[in-house]
Motif scaffolding. Structure first.
Motif, PDB file in Angstrom:
ATOM      1  N   TYR A   1       0.651  -1.162  -0.317  1.00  0.00           N
ATOM      2  CA  TYR A   1       0.031   0.553  -0.088  1.00  0.00           C
ATOM      3  C   TYR A   1       0.833   1.218  -0.105  1.00  0.00           C
ATOM      4  O   TYR A   1       2.134   1.593   0.631  1.00  0.00           O
ATOM      5  CB  TYR A   1      -0.632   0.131   0.677  1.00  0.00           C
ATOM      6  N   ILE A   2       0.111   2.533  -0.630  1.00  0.00           N
ATOM      7  CA  ILE A   2       1.079   3.319  -0.150  1.00  0.00           C
ATOM      8  C   ILE A   2       0.420   4.460  -0.686  1.00  0.00           C
ATOM      9  O   ILE A   2      -0.852   4.451  -0.992  1.00  0.00           O
ATOM     10  CB  ILE A   2       1.554   4.185  -1.970  1.00  0.00           C
ATOM     11  N   GLY A   3       0.029   5.840   0.606  1.00  0.00           N
ATOM     12  CA  GLY A   3      -0.447   6.811   0.813  1.00  0.00           C
ATOM     13  C   GLY A   3      -0.323   7.556   2.418  1.00  0.00           C
ATOM     14  O   GLY A   3       0.629   6.894   3.161  1.00  0.00           O
ATOM     15  N   THR A   4      -0.048   8.738   2.068  1.00  0.00           N
ATOM     16  CA  THR A   4       0.532   9.005   3.675  1.00  0.00           C
ATOM     17  C   THR A   4      -0.722   8.988   4.045  1.00  0.00           C
ATOM     18  O   THR A   4      -1.847   8.817   4.046  1.00  0.00           O
ATOM     19  CB  THR A   4      -0.019  10.758   2.878  1.00  0.00           C
ATOM     20  N   TYR A   5      -0.165   9.378   5.995  1.00  0.00           N
ATOM     21  CA  TYR A   5      -1.630   9.170   7.072  1.00  0.00           C
ATOM     22  C   TYR A   5      -2.675  10.103   6.481  1.00  0.00           C
ATOM     23  O   TYR A   5      -2.051  11.210   6.240  1.00  0.00           O
ATOM     24  CB  TYR A   5      -0.891   8.662   8.335  1.00  0.00           C
ATOM     25  N   SER A   6      -3.513   8.834   6.706  1.00  0.00           N
ATOM     26  CA  SER A   6      -4.814   9.881   7.456  1.00  0.00           C
ATOM     27  C   SER A   6      -5.865   8.915   8.429  1.00  0.00           C
ATOM     28  O   SER A   6      -5.410   7.960   7.957  1.00  0.00           O
ATOM     29  CB  SER A   6      -5.670  10.133   6.088  1.00  0.00           C
ATOM     30  N   PRO A   7      -5.958   9.867   9.829  1.00  0.00           N
ATOM     31  CA  PRO A   7      -6.303   9.364  10.642  1.00  0.00           C
ATOM     32  C   PRO A   7      -7.752   8.318   9.963  1.00  0.00           C
ATOM     33  O   PRO A   7      -8.281   7.068  10.396  1.00  0.00           O
ATOM     34  CB  PRO A   7      -7.142  10.213  11.626  1.00  0.00           C
ATOM     35  N   ASP A   8      -8.864   9.001   8.942  1.00  0.00           N
ATOM     36  CA  ASP A   8      -9.539   7.962   8.956  1.00  0.00           C
ATOM     37  C   ASP A   8      -9.286   6.906   7.504  1.00  0.00           C
ATOM     38  O   ASP A   8      -9.875   5.849   7.328  1.00  0.00           O
ATOM     39  CB  ASP A   8     -10.642   8.692   8.052  1.00  0.00           C
ATOM     40  N   ARG A   9      -8.200   7.300   7.464  1.00  0.00           N
ATOM     41  CA  ARG A   9      -7.912   4.833   6.300  1.00  0.00           C
ATOM     42  C   ARG A   9      -7.906   4.718   7.305  1.00  0.00           C
ATOM     43  O   ARG A   9      -7.159   3.656   7.090  1.00  0.00           O
ATOM     44  CB  ARG A   9      -6.996   6.402   5.324  1.00  0.00           C
ATOM     45  N   GLN A  10      -6.388   4.744   8.472  1.00  0.00           N
ATOM     46  CA  GLN A  10      -6.052   3.802   9.542  1.00  0.00           C
ATOM     47  C   GLN A  10      -6.857   2.523   9.720  1.00  0.00           C
ATOM     48  O   GLN A  10      -6.421   1.779   9.997  1.00  0.00           O
ATOM     49  CB  GLN A  10      -5.770   4.906  10.310  1.00  0.00           C
ATOM     50  N   GLU A  11      -8.022   2.621   9.593  1.00  0.00           N
ATOM     51  CA  GLU A  11      -8.809   1.673   9.870  1.00  0.00           C
ATOM     52  C   GLU A  11      -8.638   0.985   9.251  1.00  0.00           C
ATOM     53  O   GLU A  11      -8.830  -0.534   9.049  1.00  0.00           O
ATOM     54  CB  GLU A  11     -10.224   2.347  11.730  1.00  0.00           C
TER      55      GLU A  11
END
Length: 358
Positions: A185-195
């Motif tokens: 997976y590639i993507g900047t951290y985002s709280p709503d994507r973490q779960e």
């Protein structure tokens, strides 16, 4: 046509998906003979992570304040179209100023439409306000579907059109690199994507300790517990994306919650991964079937078990999905394709302005 873009960033892909979207679109426009100026507000966090400072497909200029924009007053006034992008600093002031001097069309390119709508509903005018939206001759939205009518009816946008993000197939293609990871997976951290990232990758790694996983992207908090079989890459510049995707057995796509709720919002990562031939596992959102055929061109997953089942598929099935996804992207989701869509819209806008002035 002479086109001017105000965008969040073209020079740096660090922590944002705007740069690669603009690069693919502008390269496609340049290939069709259009003359392009891109104006980027200088920001220290992007200046420190620039990976494109001298694009051959457009003129890139930086400014530090609104007062500096007077340097390009004549160019902006004579442009066939000026397009301001989402999250441009002081974008409202930019729009108001350009609206007073422009002779050609004025448009907005929203690469964050669901976020924009949420901000507008909350009275947040960080980069756009209802007062300036009727000033646009057209509103390009990376979200399609019902939201286009909502923009016109509720906010007075004159013409809302979808313009999905895209990919440059000259930069994103299979590299022949050997497989290194089963799922990445590639993507900047985002709280709503973490779960969903936990559910669709981290928990999978815990249950499959003999498999190899990777997460690439910046700004992840120190407190996240990564399983031993999950490799972390802090930042992956675009020049290394193709090799990364080509090294994956499967590429995971996780969508921001605003985009899931609104639907019809394909991520640029979907197009980049599929262009490289990587078979994709994605979370589920409305409108996905308008972009890819689930089950044939990619797989969908709602649970850890769904991902584990995908990883158990034979290589032949995995490779068929990767090939089908790549064919769909090359046929419908390249920067050249988006450039043609935009050029047709701009030509139509120009004809309309000529009819009104006659």
């Amino acid at each position: 046509m002479r086109l001017v873009f105000f965008g969040l960033s073209l020079s740096s892909s660090w922590g944002n998906g705007h740069a690669t979207t603009y690069r693919a679109l502008l390269r496609g426009l340049a290939a069709h003979g259009h003359d392009i100026l891109f104006l980027e507000r200088q920001r220290p966090w992007y200046s420190a992570h620039q990976d494109l400072t001298d694009p051959g497909f457009c003129e890139l200029q930086f400014y530090h304040s609104l007062e500096e924009l007077g340097r390009w007053r004549r160019v902006l006034a004579r442009a066939d179209a000026v397009i301001v992008g989402s999250f441009v600093p002081d974008a409202i002031a930019v729009v108001e100023w350009v609206s007073g001097i422009r002779r050609g069309s004025l448009g907005f390119y929203d690469i964050d439409t669901p976020v924009t709508l949420r901000k507008l509903a909350q009275g947040d005018s960080e980069y756009l306000s209802p007062a300036v939206m009727p000033l646009f001759d057209f509103y390009l939205s990376f979200t399609g579907g019902p939201v286009l009518k909502r923009l016109e009816r509720r906010y007075g946008v004159q013409r809302a059109c979808k313009l999905y993000c895209s990919v440059d197939p000259a930069l994103y293609c299979p590299t022949g690199d050997p497989l290194r990871w089963d799922l990445g997976y590639i993507g900047t951290y985002s709280p709503d994507r973490q779960e969903p990232l936990r559910r669709l990758l981290i928990d999978v790694a815990v249950r499959l300790p003999d498999r190899r996983f990777v997460v690439a992207g910046a700004q992840y908090p120190q407190g996240i517990e990564w399983p031993a079989n999950v490799e972390r890459i802090e930042h992956l510049p675009p020049s290394e994306h193709a090799a990364f995707y080509s090294s994956l057995g499967w590429a995971l796509n996780v969508t921001r919650m605003d985009m899931v709720r609104t639907g019809h919002s394909p991520s640029v990562r979907l197009f980049e991964a599929t262009a490289c031939g990587a078979p994709v596992i994605t979370d589920i959102w409305p409108g996905l079937e308008d972009v890819f055929a689930p089950g044939r061109e990619l797989l969908t997953a709602a649970s850890t078990d769904d991902v584990i089942a995908a990883l158990a598929l034979p290589d032949a099935a995995r490779m068929r999905i990767g090939a089908a996804g790549r064919s769909r992207t090359l046929a419908g989701h390249t920067g050249e394709r988006r450039a043609r869509e935009l050029a047709m819209l701009l030509a139509d806008q120009a004809r309309g302005r000529l009819r009104r002035s006659a």
